[in-house]
Design an enzyme around this catalytic site. Structure first.
Site, PDB file in Angstrom:
ATOM      1  N   ASP A 251       0.853  -1.180   0.000  1.00 18.18           N
ATOM      2  CA  ASP A 251       0.000   0.000   0.000  1.00 18.18           C
ATOM      3  C   ASP A 251       0.896   1.240   0.000  1.00 18.18           C
ATOM      4  OD1 ASP A 251      -2.387   1.362   0.000  1.00 18.18           O
ATOM      5  OD2 ASP A 251      -2.597   1.333   2.181  1.00 18.18           O
TER       6      ASP A 251
ATOM      7  N   HIS B 245      -3.533  13.974   0.737  1.00 20.05           N
ATOM      8  CA  HIS B 245      -3.822  13.022   1.814  1.00 20.05           C
ATOM      9  C   HIS B 245      -2.695  13.027   2.854  1.00 20.05           C
ATOM     10  CE1 HIS B 245      -4.945   9.402   3.961  1.00 20.05           C
ATOM     11  NE2 HIS B 245      -3.783   8.854   3.664  1.00 20.05           N
TER      12      HIS B 245
ATOM     13  N   GLU C 256     -10.515   4.037   3.015  1.00 18.15           N
ATOM     14  CA  GLU C 256      -9.556   4.746   2.178  1.00 18.15           C
ATOM     15  C   GLU C 256      -9.875   4.394   0.735  1.00 18.15           C
ATOM     16  OE1 GLU C 256      -5.499   4.004   3.573  1.00 18.15           O
ATOM     17  OE2 GLU C 256      -5.767   5.619   5.030  1.00 18.15           O
TER      18      GLU C 256
ATOM     19  N   GLU D 218      -8.923   4.054  -2.859  1.00 13.08           N
ATOM     20  CA  GLU D 218      -7.635   3.909  -3.522  1.00 13.08           C
ATOM     21  C   GLU D 218      -7.816   3.253  -4.892  1.00 13.08           C
ATOM     22  OE1 GLU D 218      -4.528   2.241  -1.172  1.00 13.08           O
ATOM     23  OE2 GLU D 218      -5.298   3.014   0.719  1.00 13.08           O
TER      24      GLU D 218
ATOM     25  N   ASP E 225      -9.427   0.431   1.375  1.00 13.35           N
ATOM     26  CA  ASP E 225      -8.500  -0.040   2.411  1.00 13.35           C
ATOM     27  C   ASP E 225      -9.050   0.381   3.777  1.00 13.35           C
ATOM     28  OD1 ASP E 225      -6.186  -1.226   3.407  1.00 13.35           O
ATOM     29  OD2 ASP E 225      -5.101   0.677   3.405  1.00 13.35           O
TER      30      ASP E 225
ATOM     31  N   ARG F   2      -8.883   3.797  12.750  1.00 14.52           N
ATOM     32  CA  ARG F   2      -7.951   4.883  13.073  1.00 14.52           C
ATOM     33  C   ARG F   2      -7.487   4.865  14.522  1.00 14.52           C
ATOM     34  NH1 ARG F   2      -6.170   5.905   8.153  1.00 14.52           N
ATOM     35  NH2 ARG F   2      -7.860   6.504   6.753  1.00 14.52           N
TER      36      ARG F   2
ATOM     37  N   GLN G 232      -4.907   2.102  14.767  1.00 12.70           N
ATOM     38  CA  GLN G 232      -3.722   2.541  14.024  1.00 12.70           C
ATOM     39  C   GLN G 232      -2.914   3.585  14.804  1.00 12.70           C
ATOM     40  OE1 GLN G 232      -4.795   4.305  10.256  1.00 12.70           O
ATOM     41  NE2 GLN G 232      -2.689   4.792   9.699  1.00 12.70           N
TER      42      GLN G 232
ATOM     43  N   LYS H 187      -5.186  -1.968   9.854  1.00 11.13           N
ATOM     44  CA  LYS H 187      -5.439  -2.129   8.420  1.00 11.13           C
ATOM     45  C   LYS H 187      -5.659  -3.578   8.010  1.00 11.13           C
ATOM     46  CE  LYS H 187      -3.984   2.086   6.995  1.00 11.13           C
ATOM     47  NZ  LYS H 187      -4.611   2.922   5.953  1.00 11.13           N
TER      48      LYS H 187
ATOM     49  N   THR I   5      -9.280  -5.591   3.280  1.00 11.55           N
ATOM     50  CA  THR I   5      -9.037  -4.658   2.180  1.00 11.55           C
ATOM     51  C   THR I   5      -9.907  -5.138   1.031  1.00 11.55           C
ATOM     52  OG1 THR I   5      -6.741  -4.373   2.895  1.00 11.55           O
ATOM     53  CG2 THR I   5      -7.286  -3.666   0.646  1.00 11.55           C
TER      54      THR I   5
ATOM     55  N   GLU J 209     -10.145  12.463   6.960  1.00 15.07           N
ATOM     56  CA  GLU J 209      -9.903  13.787   6.398  1.00 15.07           C
ATOM     57  C   GLU J 209     -11.207  14.553   6.176  1.00 15.07           C
ATOM     58  OE1 GLU J 209      -6.869  13.455   2.968  1.00 15.07           O
ATOM     59  OE2 GLU J 209      -7.549  11.427   3.409  1.00 15.07           O
TER      60      GLU J 209
END
Lengths: 393, 393
Positions: free
Chosen positions: B112, B119, B183, B185, B215, B219, B222, B235, B239, B340
């Site tokens: 990844d 970002h 996420e 992606e 993904d 948080r 993490q 994570k 996925t 975000e």
């Protein structure tokens, strides 16, 4: 008297009948007896029906998938066969010098932990001299990250010096790593049914066996790249593993209580029976023993690592492989990486030939070996993990 | 007139004849035409001998291994077949609603990246408010790390809320994640011969196709675990990837120059032809479009990522999979993660039903879609990646 005429096949030697590690040669699955390989395909008829296909395979993958009942039955039957006075029909010993070992299993996911407190503190002091050496999470969970499965190689494979970016005075520069290092580790090969949220008490059911690991590390590449997402190219070029996997069942007498952590751990990390393992490791640099890392000093056990790795719902599957992280103890001669041993190159080591080393030079060879206590005073061996550094392409 | 009677199979629709993405259903390898699957095994005789086995397989693995010449030949022949007026013998269309998609390939290593400057800056401001938002290495190399291959799942798979450690007032606490995020992606599926030190100019030869990726990220887990070795359990639980892989060959007209970096990059990262891709992404949260991340804003291209990933000697092999990292642009409505978008939960978004969200709640569904410009004004589609959050076990 056993039919196996090999003085190295004795209970006071590392690869006597108490060990019986598995590997893969050009003839498929084999077991190591002393300084010989015993290929199993030619003696497949000596095993029960459910084992026949497993021992006749080209790799250990089917055996890993079969799970603990098959592993136990196979080990028990092998123990009978190697202690018998006559060879099983078709049984032939091949001297190890004539054996070409292959990577014995297909690596699914590879996870590298960071479970030596001494290593974590040493690295913290070297890389982050202005901060506390141990980060706040370290005593609460086994810190780990995913590595590259596709570049796990079997012992004996040469390691080409990696190229990459490192910090320069005026921005990054590119070239062969100038701080190539090792990490002496212990790895755990997983098998059995796919599972998640594995409790510490069930972890051993998912671990087939144990191998030594050299997690080659380019410290200059790593130092420049690793923030904020962790090591990547500094580690991904090669990870060497021993050619013969010592069964977990051989290690019943090696179990020890790991050193206490300064805080209680969360319930999912508590062990009802300790899974610390008393492996005595030796690291040789061009024939000079430079370090003797004590695996019993690791703060987190493989059972805690596996429980942690799956507590979020992630699965463990056959072929998953995880390593302990660098094994270092409290003394200087316990340090399992050259970064620590030479304190980032400031305190070079002197080899037998009088030469000095801080990091690896082209042509250098590193060999890691280990033993553990076995039953009745025997010694359980771990196959060496060896590699020679070649110049960058 | 083509034999395929499906109004969605038109060149001004995302899954017209200009796209032809590959997937795997219960019948093996298939190609998507409009809102139908065309299984290839029943029409295997319509292809040359060397393609017969590849299209008859249970997964895309053999096709990935076959490499670019086979990919090009297959796409050219398929283009003939789907544009013909009569169906190939044995050709049957299955409505997508009746298709059960499987993960189309065996994921070897999963990497990844972290290639959106917006970002990286947003996350830097949120996680490290006292430091410069962008770390010094970011403009010199595509930052990346290895993820867990074994928990890559196909679109439509439910995602169970992960449990784990998060920071508490008096030490860590354990429980279901309370800051579950996405996420958005773009992922790249590798194939062709095993190779290392792949130059940017050859990267496309090793990329079979492109899929959307979610993904999923916890948080809170993490933030507590990620120092110093990067994300792990935050994570590794899931996925999600799209069920149909859009061939790289369909994206010739989507190529754009990526935004300039503030410094020159090292020679191995220079592209002779730019591989930025102009994908327009949409992120829906329970039927409300909450974000439109612009992939053309990514600072590092897949060719640079692949060159970087292999420059240290690491190999790329069929089934390797790498993703771009969260796609975010300069505007608030460009942000590809809820971290975000809601600025760490401080600015909740309002959904169509009037409810507010900062992070994911149980039962929430996220769907990511995208299109890119195709030839002659057509639109190339990317199969949705969808997932619904289930309560923790």
């Amino acid at each position: 008297m056993t039919w196996i005429e090999d003085p190295a096949f004795a209970s006071d030697r590392p690869f006597g009948p108490q060990t019986l590690p598995y590997g893969v040669t050009g003839d498929g699955v084999a077991v190591r007896v002393g300084d010989h390989a015993l290929p199993l395909r030619p003696i497949a008829n000596s095993f029960s029906e459910r084992l026949t296909d497993l021992v006749s395979a080209d790799t250990l993958d089917p055996l890993l998938a079969a799970g603990r009942p098959a592993w136990s039955e196979l080990r028990a039957r092998l123990t009978e066969l190697v202690n018998d006075t006559v060879a099983p029909r078709g049984g032939t010993l091949v001297p190890l010098a004539e054996v070409s070992n292959r990577l014995p299993f297909t690596v699914a996911d590879y996870v590298d932990f960071y479970c030596s407190r001494h290593h974590a503190e040493n690295v913290g002091r070297i890389f982050r001299p202005n901060d506390a050496p141990l980060l706040p999470n370290w005593t609460h969970l086994p810190v780990g990250y995913h590595g590259r499965a596709g570049t796990v190689v079997v012992s004996g494979t040469d390691v080409v010096r990696p190229k990459g970016q490192r910090k320069g005075e005026h921005g990054p520069v590119f070239g062969p790593s100038v701080r190539l290092d090792i990490e002496a580790e212990v790895g755990f090969v997983c098998g059995g049914p796919v599972a998640s949220q594995v409790p510490t008490s069930a972890a051993a059911e998912h671990v087939f066996g144990v191998v030594l690991v050299n997690d080659w590390s380019a410290r200059d590449i790593q130092a420049w790249e690793y923030q904020p997402l962790g090591p990547f190219l500094g580690k991904s070029f090669a990870t060497s593993v021993g050619a013969w996997i010592t069964p977990l069942e051989a290690l019943a007498l090696a179990r020890v209580e790991p050193p206490a952590l300064p805080n209680e751990v969360l319930p999912y990390l508590v062990e009802d029976q300790p899974w610390g393992l008393d492996l005595s490791i030796e690291v040789s640099w061009n024939d000079t023993v430079v370090s003797e890392p004590p695996f019993a000093q690791m703060s987190w056990t493989f059972a805690q690592q596996l429980a942690h790795m799956t507590v979020n719902g992630a699965t463990v599957r056959p072929g998953d492989f995880f390593a302990s992280g660098t094994v270092s103890g409290p003394e200087k001669w316990h340090r399992g990486s050259f970064l620590e041993l030479t304190w980032s190159g400031k305190e070079p080591v002197t080899l037998k030939d009088g030469s000095q080393r801080s990091f690896l030079e082209d042509g250098d060879t590193v060999v890691i070996t280990a033993t553990a206590p076995g039953e009745d005073g025997s010694v359980v061996g771990f196959a060496e993990v060896a590699g020679t550094v070649l110049a960058a392409d």
